[in-house]
Design an enzyme around this catalytic site. Structure first.
Site, short mmCIF file in Angstrom:
data_model
loop_
_atom_site.label_atom_id
_atom_site.label_comp_id
_atom_site.label_asym_id
_atom_site.label_seq_id
_atom_site.Cartn_x
_atom_site.Cartn_y
_atom_site.Cartn_z
N LYS A 189 0.76 -1.19 0.04
CA LYS A 189 -0.06 0.05 -0.06
C LYS A 189 0.79 1.33 -0.01
CE LYS A 189 -2.27 -0.61 3.86
NZ LYS A 189 -2.09 -1.99 4.32
N ARG A 217 10.75 -1.55 12.10
CA ARG A 217 9.42 -1.09 12.50
C ARG A 217 8.88 -2.10 13.69
NH1 ARG A 217 4.37 -0.04 8.24
NH2 ARG A 217 3.42 -1.52 9.92
#
Ligand code: ADP
Length: 215
Positions: free
Chosen positions: A13, A132
């Protein structure tokens, strides 16, 4: 052109959101990036959401919806590509209401299809590069489970509204980008059936290189 991207974590995305934004010259609003930015800056909102992000859980609706409304209000209303919301049916309805209020409901819900094995592989590869906090195997599994439980079902709703476009996103990023822009140009011609807005050529020269390919 108003685009919503709906896809599992790791489907691309973020990567494709940037490509769409650049091609149509519209802002890219990514809820995950906005939330991580709040965490990094240590804002009140960042402190509120940090634990949710680390656990791979959804942050409360009012937090994301307020954030997205503000981001939309800051645009010049010529379009948007939003990635990361809606993630639930409630968010889909709320976002639709915001769109109606602002005269900018979605023209297309773009769904990127990738199988689970490939998603986990991509997310683990990313974790070694970007670090992350939610790209660990356990949290990845939780995010994927949540996607299938609450996000995937809303695709049917967009299908019924006639604005769902599904793309096979298993292939290399530049090929996926090309297919997305081809599909969105078709949508755009229907949306802006206005001779003042002639069709833009799909110029993807250099896109492969932008994604690190040397051929
Ligand atoms: P991914 O799609 O890879 O999970 P994102 O960057 O879109 O990554 O989102 C990261 C995290 O941010 C989510 O796991 C969740 O905690 C939070 N988040 C992002 N968007 C939303 C949303 N619309 N509603 C609730 N939480 C969200």
């Amino acid at each position: 052109m108003n685009v919503l991207m709906i896809a599992p974590p790791g489907a691309g995305k973020g990567t494709q959101g940037v490509v769409i934004a650049a091609h149509f010259d519209i802002p890219h609003i990514a809820t995950g990036d906005l939330l991580r930015d709040h965490v990094a800056r240590g804002t009140d909102l960042g402190r509120q959401v940090r634990d949710y992000l680390d656990r791979g859980e959804l942050v409360p609706d009012e937090v994301v919806l307020t954030m997205v409304r503000e981001a939309l209000e800051a645009t010049d209303r010529r379009g948007y590509v939003i990635d990361g919301i809606p993630r639930t049916m409630d968010q889909a309805r709320a976002l639709y209401d915001i769109g109606v209020e602002m005269g900018s409901t979605a023209d297309v819900a773009l769904h990127l299809e990738v199988d689970d094995e490939e998603l986990v592989r991509r997310l683990l590869a990313r974790s070694s590069k970007e670090g992350r906090s939610d790209d660990t195997e356990g949290v990845i599994r939780r995010r994927l489970a949540l996607y299938y439980e609450v996000t995937h079902p809303i695709l049917e709703w967009y299908g019924e509204r006639g604005i769902l476009v599904s793309i096979d996103a298993m292939r290399p990023a530049d090929q996926v980008g090309r297919q997305i822009l081809t599909a969105l140009e078709v949508v755009r011609q229907m949306v802006d059936g206005d001779p003042e807005h002639p069709r833009r050529p799909i110029d993807l020269t250099g896109l492969g290189r932008a994604f690190g390919r040397t051929d």
